[in-house]
Scaffold this active site. Structure first.
Site, PDB file in Angstrom:
ATOM      1  N   GLU A 264     -13.726 -16.454 -51.718  1.00 23.32           N
ATOM      2  CA  GLU A 264     -15.030 -16.989 -52.051  1.00 23.32           C
ATOM      3  C   GLU A 264     -15.376 -16.618 -53.485  1.00 23.32           C
ATOM      4  O   GLU A 264     -15.543 -15.451 -53.804  1.00 23.32           O
ATOM      5  CB  GLU A 264     -16.016 -16.331 -51.071  1.00 23.32           C
ATOM      6  CG  GLU A 264     -17.372 -16.883 -51.015  1.00 23.32           C
ATOM      7  CD  GLU A 264     -18.216 -16.014 -50.052  1.00 23.32           C
ATOM      8  OE1 GLU A 264     -17.656 -15.422 -49.092  1.00 23.32           O
ATOM      9  OE2 GLU A 264     -19.425 -15.914 -50.288  1.00 23.32           O
TER      10      GLU A 264
ATOM     11  N   ASP B 125     -16.742 -13.113 -47.738  1.00 25.20           N
ATOM     12  CA  ASP B 125     -17.489 -11.863 -47.813  1.00 25.20           C
ATOM     13  C   ASP B 125     -18.170 -11.528 -46.489  1.00 25.20           C
ATOM     14  O   ASP B 125     -18.384 -12.387 -45.655  1.00 25.20           O
ATOM     15  CB  ASP B 125     -18.551 -11.949 -48.916  1.00 25.20           C
ATOM     16  CG  ASP B 125     -17.908 -11.992 -50.296  1.00 25.20           C
ATOM     17  OD1 ASP B 125     -16.719 -11.622 -50.400  1.00 25.20           O
ATOM     18  OD2 ASP B 125     -18.591 -12.408 -51.241  1.00 25.20           O
TER      19      ASP B 125
ATOM     20  N   ASP C 181     -21.120 -11.126 -45.603  1.00 22.19           N
ATOM     21  CA  ASP C 181     -22.565 -11.380 -45.654  1.00 22.19           C
ATOM     22  C   ASP C 181     -22.854 -12.771 -45.088  1.00 22.19           C
ATOM     23  O   ASP C 181     -21.955 -13.447 -44.600  1.00 22.19           O
ATOM     24  CB  ASP C 181     -23.095 -11.225 -47.085  1.00 22.19           C
ATOM     25  CG  ASP C 181     -22.404 -12.193 -48.041  1.00 22.19           C
ATOM     26  OD1 ASP C 181     -21.657 -13.079 -47.575  1.00 22.19           O
ATOM     27  OD2 ASP C 181     -22.608 -12.067 -49.262  1.00 22.19           O
TER      28      ASP C 181
ATOM     29  N   ASP D 247     -23.675 -15.655 -46.526  1.00 21.25           N
ATOM     30  CA  ASP D 247     -22.960 -16.763 -47.150  1.00 21.25           C
ATOM     31  C   ASP D 247     -21.507 -16.800 -46.712  1.00 21.25           C
ATOM     32  O   ASP D 247     -20.941 -17.866 -46.468  1.00 21.25           O
ATOM     33  CB  ASP D 247     -23.011 -16.647 -48.678  1.00 21.25           C
ATOM     34  CG  ASP D 247     -24.328 -17.175 -49.219  1.00 21.25           C
ATOM     35  OD1 ASP D 247     -25.086 -17.788 -48.439  1.00 21.25           O
ATOM     36  OD2 ASP D 247     -24.592 -16.964 -50.425  1.00 21.25           O
TER      37      ASP D 247
END
Ligand code: 0RA
Length: 703
Positions: free
Chosen positions: A461, A534, A536, A538
């Site tokens: 990403e 990641d 998180d 997103d």
């Protein structure tokens, strides 16, 4: 049918109609065979079995109230104001019908073609009660019937004494109290939410049936709720209760359910369509009842909620298939006759589903459920029955409600236009060879190996993580493709549009398989395709999107076992020169303990720093060393993104085949991602956001 209006008197029923088949030992030996499991599902199933009998009494028109109470000793009481379980004595065995019903497997009211007995349930009237009895340390049945109150108690299904008349009454009804056996169920913990959700649904399905739920588990020494109301056995106004309770009662039945689902949506037409019909069907010993309600709203995804014999069938099945066929055909016929959508092109099945909320409820004497989880209606008769009843009456509805008809067709026309535009876009990209060819995307750092079986590609990403990964890779076998986060902004739920997206195009070209009609798994360039996003929100979002893409367009790749998810660590823990990585919260705690770092010392260093730029090392200054007076200097860093690691760390923890762990994606994982994709990509931004926030963690653990 589904309208309890208390009838007086009763069908002439006596003990001789109850077939005695078997004792209860098999139930205790193999409980799973009777209630599915001995976990939470099985436990909640006990209440359902008892409730279903009362509900069937309501559906037969003899009861209109059912009360379920969770009691402090973990027992459950189910009360109805039906006719009461028969208590007369069986001519052969000289045993009360009540005892036979509660202690004999497969005993129950006869279900004959003579129209007597009970129309609907998972089984027969009273069948489940004996199973629950067998699996309960204690059960008590109290019947109000023929002016008398009759009682019998049981332990593990064994009656403690003959049925005894304990008093007189002017009411009728049945009260069953049971306490699940701890020898059978590991944990006896009822979920109030689960109960509320299930019985709300049941209240929608049986209109005019009042269901009251009382959670008296915390009432401790307070007197148990033993309410009185003139026409019921035990019934209580909510206001009289000192414990949590809730009641459901829907005059509108499944029409109310459709309104409930559409409450926060913009309706496309005013009138909710509704039908309830009975139909003689070949292969079924008694008539089949079909109920359908629907209304369109301004939304993309359809909600078709279907039931068979009041059992939710999330897997769909024959009733849903029949419904969809009739829906498409009827709307097309109406459109042709009334020329609403110009152009004369027919609507597809998908066009007429957009924005649809429909509830389908079918009741038939003999049902078959299919699929691994038995959540799909298999009975073939259901298909034609729904198709004919719904098709015919929906056509009438459209004729009688021209404004609603116009609203629905305008909505379907929009869907048709969007579909065509998407197809045009897709065709232009998918023209044969357009995604093949020799020009690999510039962003791809390819590997040197040409043998797919030893090649891997990491999909990371963002450019910064891409840069770190490039430094940390083994360039012989590992390729890196950075994707920009912006691929998230795909317009609505149109995956085909997503393929027009440059990032996705790069990915497809890098894989080498092409897509659509020219897809060829043999051409795949890497046997390990590794998603490394990641930890998180997103990251979870991008991962879902990629999984959905692969599930819909590259399924063979998943089936071949080529798709993986990288497992980067969540924490780096450094004590002196020793460095450890923790991949889960639990691991972190264990690790800290092993390293002798006490609770009070466990401050985390939060590295809310910019991710490093391409080629840069991760910023070490962000790690703040916490000096410890007892000599154990350590630091702990939480990684939010791959870009926060330096190349060596990334290699060591996530990329190096000798040290990393990868999670292979199974088709079910991808299927689940595909299911939640529509929520993620839907038009409702706040809902989407809260969904992602609520599920980012869970999604993480599942994969
Ligand atoms: C068998 C026959 C009849 C009613 C019932 C069972 C019955 C069972 C349960 C279980 C919970 N509540 C119930 N209510 C009724 C028919 C009795 C008649 O013909 O009067």
């Amino acid at each position: 049918m589904a309208t309890p209006k208390k009838k007086q008197g009763s069908a002439d029923y006596s003990a001789k109609d109850i077939a005695v088949l078997e004792g209860l030992e098999p139930v205790r030996k193999r409980p799973g065979m009777y209630i599915g499991s001995t976990g939470p599902d099985g436990l909640h199933h006990l209440i359902k079995e008892i409730f279903d009998n009362s509900r069937d009494e309501a559906m037969a028109g003899y009861a209109d109230r059912i009360e379920i109470t969770l009691l402090p000793d973990n027992s459950v009481r189910v009360v109805d104001n039906g006719r009461g379980i028969p208590v007369d004595t069986h001519p052969k065995t000289k045993v009360s019908a009540l005892e036979v019903i509660l202690t004999t497997l497969h005993a129950g009211g006869k279900f004959g073609g003579d129209g007597k007995g009970y129309v609907v349930s998972g089984g027969l009237h009273g069948v489940g009660a004996s199973v629950v009895n067998a699996l309960s340390v204690y059960m008590k049945a109290e019947v109000h019937r023929d002016g008398g109150i009759y009682v019998q108690e049981y332990n593990q299904g064994k009656p403690q004494a003959p049925v005894k008349k304990v008093g007189t009454t002017d009411k009728t009804g049945t009260i069953i109290t049971f306490r699940a056996d701890e020898e059978i169920f590991k944990t006896i913990a009822y979920s109030w939410k689960r109960i509320v959700d299930h019985y709300r649904e049941q209240a929608y399905l049986v209109r005019n049936l009042a269901i009251c739920l009382i959670d008296a588990r915390e009432s401790k020494d307070a007197p148990l709720p033993t309410p009185k109301k003139p026409d019921t056995v035990y019934w209580m106004k909510d206001a009289e209760l000192q414990v949590p309770s809730t009641s459901f009662y829907f005059e509108g039945g499944i029409v109310s359910m459709v309104r409930h689902y559409n409450h926060f949506q913009k309706e496309v037409h005013k009138t909710v369509y509704y039908v309830e019909r009975e139909l003689e069907v070949e292969g079924q010993p008694a008539p089949v009842t079909i109920e359908v309600a629907l209304q369109y709203v301004d939304d993309i995804s359809p909600r078709i909620i279907a039931f068979a014999n009041n059992i939710y069938t999330p897997g769909g099945g024959m009733h849903v298939t029949g419904f969809k066929t009739a829906l498409t055909r009827t709307l097309n016929t109406y459109n042709k006759n009334n020329n609403v959508i110009k152009g004369g092109e027919p609507l597809t099945g998908d066009d007429v589903l957009e924005g649809l909320t429909a509830v389908i409820s079918i009741k038939m004497p003999e049902v078959q459920f299919e699929g691994q989880t038995k959540d799909k209606l298999g009975s073939p008769e259901a298909r034609g029955a729904v198709e004919s009843i719904f098709g015919e009456t929906f056509a009438e509805f459209l004729e009688e409600h021209p404004d609603d008809a116009k609203g629905i067709l305008r909505k379907a026309e929009l869907a048709m236009r969007a579909r065509k535009a998407a197809k045009a876009a897709k065709d232009s990209i998918l023209r044969k060879g357009a995604l093949e060819g020799f020009t690999l995307p510039g962003k791809l750092a390819d590997c040197q190996a040409r043998d797919a079986s030893e090649s891997e590609i990491f999909i990371v990403e963002g450019d910064s993580a891409g840069g770190t990964a490039k430094q940390g890779r083994d360039r012989r076998t590992q390729a890196i493709l950075p994707l920009r986060g912006k691929i998230l902004n795909v317009e609505r739920a149109r995956l085909d549009k997503m393929i027009a997206n440059n990032e996705i195009k790069s990915l497809v070209i890098a894989l080498g398989t092409s897509i659509g009609e020219t897809f060829d798994i043999e051409k795949i360039r890497y046997h390990k395709v590794i998603i490394a996003t990641d930890a998180d929100v997103d990251g979870a979002h991008i991962r879902t999107l990629l999984l959905t893409l692969f599930y819909r367009y590259f399924r063979e790749m998943i089936e071949a076992g080529f798709l993986y998810i990288a497992q980067p660590p969540l924490y780096k823990i450094q004590k002196g020169k020793e460095i450890h990585y923790a991949y889960t919260e639990d691991e972190k705690i264990t690790l800290l303990k092993t390293l002798g770092i006490s609770e009070s010392e466990m401050h985390e260093v939060d590295t809310d720093t910019e991710a490093p730029q391409d080629g840069e090392e991760a910023p070490v200054e962000a790690e703040e060393s916490i000096e410890n007076k007892s000599t154990s200097a350590y630091k702990i860093q939480r990684y939010k993104g791959l870009g926060e690691m330096n190349a060596d760390e990334l290699k060591e923890t996530t990329m190096d085949p000798a040290r990393r762990t990868l999670k292979q994606v199974r088709i079910e994982d991808a299927k689940e991602a595909d299911r939640i994709f529509d929520v993620l990509m839907g038009t409702d931004v706040p809902a989407r956001k809260s969904f992602i926030q609520g599920n980012a963690k869970v999604a993480e653990l599942d994969l």
